[in-house]
Design a protein around this motif. Structure first.
Motif, mmCIF file in Angstrom:
data_model
loop_
_atom_site.group_PDB
_atom_site.id
_atom_site.type_symbol
_atom_site.label_atom_id
_atom_site.label_comp_id
_atom_site.label_asym_id
_atom_site.label_seq_id
_atom_site.Cartn_x
_atom_site.Cartn_y
_atom_site.Cartn_z
ATOM 1 N N PRO A 53 38.160 39.538 43.764
ATOM 2 C CA PRO A 53 37.846 38.399 43.927
ATOM 3 C C PRO A 53 36.728 37.603 44.392
ATOM 4 O O PRO A 53 36.543 38.046 45.809
ATOM 5 C CB PRO A 53 39.745 37.342 44.097
ATOM 6 C CG PRO A 53 40.764 38.860 43.835
ATOM 7 C CD PRO A 53 39.473 39.960 44.396
ATOM 8 N N GLU A 57 37.671 32.633 42.437
ATOM 9 C CA GLU A 57 39.254 33.706 41.988
ATOM 10 C C GLU A 57 39.857 32.910 43.313
ATOM 11 O O GLU A 57 40.860 33.246 42.478
ATOM 12 C CB GLU A 57 38.147 34.872 41.995
ATOM 13 C CG GLU A 57 37.873 35.538 40.225
ATOM 14 C CD GLU A 57 36.783 34.940 40.325
ATOM 15 O OE1 GLU A 57 35.725 34.218 40.225
ATOM 16 O OE2 GLU A 57 35.500 34.776 41.999
ATOM 17 N N PRO A 63 41.252 35.912 37.861
ATOM 18 C CA PRO A 63 40.815 36.705 38.251
ATOM 19 C C PRO A 63 39.076 36.100 36.838
ATOM 20 O O PRO A 63 39.111 35.475 35.944
ATOM 21 C CB PRO A 63 40.991 37.961 37.144
ATOM 22 C CG PRO A 63 41.255 36.745 36.652
ATOM 23 C CD PRO A 63 41.949 36.528 36.485
#
Length: 213
Positions: A53, A57, A63
């Motif tokens: 990530p 994120e 994601p």
């Protein structure tokens, strides 16, 4: 697939996601806002696997929702795919500091989740987005990895966790943001993945048409 099987898949996914969100297997958990499990179609023919990530994120717990994710969604659409048609995840589920490359220890601590996701979704094709993803997937398959530049453009038949599938290595969308000339390669590889995922159906149709003629 029966509704019961779908319910079982959802329950299994919820269990994986909950363990990801509570994982403390490596030091990255101390720095995260959110751990980021994969998401998408639990019966997808295509899985896309990234590195880890990033800032967006980590903030949202999902994601590929930043600039790289927007590019990825656009390239999926160009290939005739919707984001909800595929399953998207990362090798490492927590953001490394300053978006650095995950260490071998961090990958090792997290790779079990990816293996579980593959066993659950059972994709026909995995698009390995970048060097970390390609290296991790080839390691799971017991294959050698020579780096994304050398491997890009190949279709590698492998078995991971009892799932027979094709890995298509390509560049990470974030790399294409910095080097726009990589975008065409990435678009081509995602289109290749879409075609590979549908290839058996096309082959059966051609045979039936031939027999009918």
């Amino acid at each position: 697939m029966s509704p019961v099987s779908l319910d079982n898949k959802k329950a299994s996914y919820d269990d994986i996601a909950e363990r990801v969100r509570n994982c403390k297997a490596c030091p990255l958990h101390r720095l995260r806002t959110n751990a980021v499990p994969g998401e998408g179609n639990l019966s997808a023919k295509i899985m896309l696997v990234g590195e880890a990530p990033g800032k967006n994120e980590d903030e949202q717990g999902r994601p590929f929702v930043g600039a790289a994710g927007q590019l990825l969604s656009s390239l999926l659409e160009q290939a005739g795919l919707r984001r909800q048609d595929v399953y998207i995840t990362n090798v490492v589920k927590c953001r490394p500091p300053n978006n650095r490359t995950p260490t071998e220890d961090e990958v090792a601590a997290c790779i079990g989740f990816l293996k579980e996701e593959i066993s659950l979704v059972r994709p026909k094709v995995i698009v390995a987005l970048g060097n970390t993803a390609g290296s991790a997937l080839m390691s799971l398959a017991g294959k050698q990895w020579r780096g994304v530049t050398a491997e890009r453009g190949r279709k590698v038949k492998v078995s991971i966790g009892g799932v027979e599938l094709t890995v298509i290595p390509t560049y990470h969308p974030a790399a294409a943001l910095y080097k726009p000339d990589l975008k065409d390669y990435l678009a081509k590889d995602i289109k290749e993945a879409a075609e590979e995922a549908e290839e058996p159906a096309r082959a059966r149709k051609t045979l039936l048409d031939f027999m009918g003629g």
